[in-house]
Design an enzyme around this catalytic site. Structure first.
Site, PDB file in Angstrom:
ATOM      1  N   PRO A  11       0.782  -1.402  -0.039  1.00 25.60           N
ATOM      2  CA  PRO A  11       0.085   0.087   0.034  1.00 25.60           C
ATOM      3  C   PRO A  11       0.771   1.313  -0.111  1.00 25.60           C
ATOM      4  O   PRO A  11       1.812   1.316   0.629  1.00 25.60           O
ATOM      5  CB  PRO A  11      -0.764  -0.166   1.374  1.00 25.60           C
ATOM      6  N   ASN A  12       0.376   2.349  -0.543  1.00 23.01           N
ATOM      7  CA  ASN A  12       0.708   3.656  -0.714  1.00 23.01           C
ATOM      8  C   ASN A  12       2.051   3.669  -1.614  1.00 23.01           C
ATOM      9  O   ASN A  12       2.584   4.727  -1.992  1.00 23.01           O
ATOM     10  CB  ASN A  12       0.912   4.298   0.526  1.00 23.01           C
ATOM     11  N   ARG A  19       5.199  12.002  -2.790  1.00 31.22           N
ATOM     12  CA  ARG A  19       5.247  12.811  -1.154  1.00 31.22           C
ATOM     13  C   ARG A  19       6.420  12.389  -0.482  1.00 31.22           C
ATOM     14  O   ARG A  19       6.836  11.428  -0.928  1.00 31.22           O
ATOM     15  CB  ARG A  19       4.118  12.460  -0.566  1.00 31.22           C
ATOM     16  N   TYR A  24      11.486   8.644   0.943  1.00 35.64           N
ATOM     17  CA  TYR A  24      11.599   7.636  -0.040  1.00 35.64           C
ATOM     18  C   TYR A  24      12.228   8.161  -1.454  1.00 35.64           C
ATOM     19  O   TYR A  24      12.131   7.169  -2.266  1.00 35.64           O
ATOM     20  CB  TYR A  24      10.064   7.213  -0.407  1.00 35.64           C
ATOM     21  N   ASN A  75       7.999  -5.836  -1.246  1.00 30.50           N
ATOM     22  CA  ASN A  75       8.201  -4.808  -0.514  1.00 30.50           C
ATOM     23  C   ASN A  75       6.500  -4.682   0.105  1.00 30.50           C
ATOM     24  O   ASN A  75       5.675  -4.209  -0.359  1.00 30.50           O
ATOM     25  CB  ASN A  75       8.276  -3.270  -1.036  1.00 30.50           C
ATOM     26  N   ALA A  78       3.469  -0.960   4.567  1.00 29.38           N
ATOM     27  CA  ALA A  78       2.847  -1.089   5.826  1.00 29.38           C
ATOM     28  C   ALA A  78       2.460  -2.367   6.449  1.00 29.38           C
ATOM     29  O   ALA A  78       2.337  -2.917   7.711  1.00 29.38           O
ATOM     30  CB  ALA A  78       1.683  -0.262   5.986  1.00 29.38           C
ATOM     31  N   GLU A  99      12.836 -10.099   1.145  1.00 26.51           N
ATOM     32  CA  GLU A  99      11.896  -8.663   1.761  1.00 26.51           C
ATOM     33  C   GLU A  99      12.730  -7.552   1.306  1.00 26.51           C
ATOM     34  O   GLU A  99      13.711  -7.424   1.689  1.00 26.51           O
ATOM     35  CB  GLU A  99      11.446  -8.870   3.010  1.00 26.51           C
ATOM     36  N   HIS A 101      12.636  -2.936   1.704  1.00 25.39           N
ATOM     37  CA  HIS A 101      12.315  -1.629   2.337  1.00 25.39           C
ATOM     38  C   HIS A 101      13.249  -0.676   1.489  1.00 25.39           C
ATOM     39  O   HIS A 101      14.447  -0.851   1.697  1.00 25.39           O
ATOM     40  CB  HIS A 101      12.100  -1.784   3.594  1.00 25.39           C
ATOM     41  N   ARG A 108      14.006   3.821  12.218  1.00 28.40           N
ATOM     42  CA  ARG A 108      12.616   4.889  12.158  1.00 28.40           C
ATOM     43  C   ARG A 108      11.875   4.488  13.433  1.00 28.40           C
ATOM     44  O   ARG A 108      12.315   4.170  14.533  1.00 28.40           O
ATOM     45  CB  ARG A 108      11.907   4.678  10.944  1.00 28.40           C
TER      46      ARG A 108
END
Ligand code: CA2
Length: 154
Positions: A11-12, A19, A24, A75, A78, A99, A101, A108
């Site tokens: 998601p996103n 943004r 990112y 990835n 969330a 996996e 990211h 973070r």
């Protein structure tokens, strides 16, 4: 036939480049897909690149990968930190799982430290921004080559 890598994005991630560039970067998901496809070609691989904001869609794609893909790069965004459904689906595949990211999740907020996916991943990459996708493809090529040479010795 070329080996296939399924690259799944949660998601996103479709908002990349629009943004939060400080976290990112400025690269869009479309740019990442094009870069992955070009890099995969050089490695003799094909890429099936997908993104969904829906957990069940990602679960469907993971289930369908069996027998169709040779490796999954995911990835989960969330869902990394929340999804037992994605963990269970990944557990059922007999494929190598990477996996990925873009950000260094360990630098973070504490809620990003835990991943439901990591226990079933072959390896985890984080913190290299969009380059991480290229690094993950290199890792996928090595995992697939190792698996192929093992099968040829049988
Ligand atoms: O660092 C990563 O790649 C993450 O998987 C990204 C997820 C986050 O929840 C994970 O903890 C780490 C968030 C993806 C959201 O993507 C955005 C893209 C552009 C603007 C805002 C968010």
């Amino acid at each position: 036939m070329a080996h296939k890598v399924l690259i799944l994005n949660g998601p996103n991630l479709n908002m990349l480049g629009t943004r939060e560039p400080a976290i990112y970067g400025a690269t869009t998901l479309g740019d990442i897909e094009a870069n992955c496809k070009a890099h995969a070609k050089g490695l003799g691989l094909t890429v099936d690149f997908r993104q969904s904001n829906h957990e069940g869609k990602l679960v469907d794609w993971i289930q369908q990968a069996r027998g169709k893909a040779n490796c999954i790069i995911i990835n989960p965004a969330a869902y990394t930190h929340t999804s037992v459904a994605i963990l269970d689906a990944l557990k059922m595949t007999d494929l190598p799982i990477i996996e990925l990211h873009m950000s260094n999740v360990h630098a973070r907020e504490p809620f990003r430290y835990h991943s439901y996916v990591s226990p079933v991943a072959t390896g985890v990459l984080c913190g290299f921004g969009a380059d991480g996708y290229i690094m993950a493809l290199d890792a996928a090529a090595r995992l697939i080559a190792a698996q192929t040479s093992k099968q040829n010795k049988k």
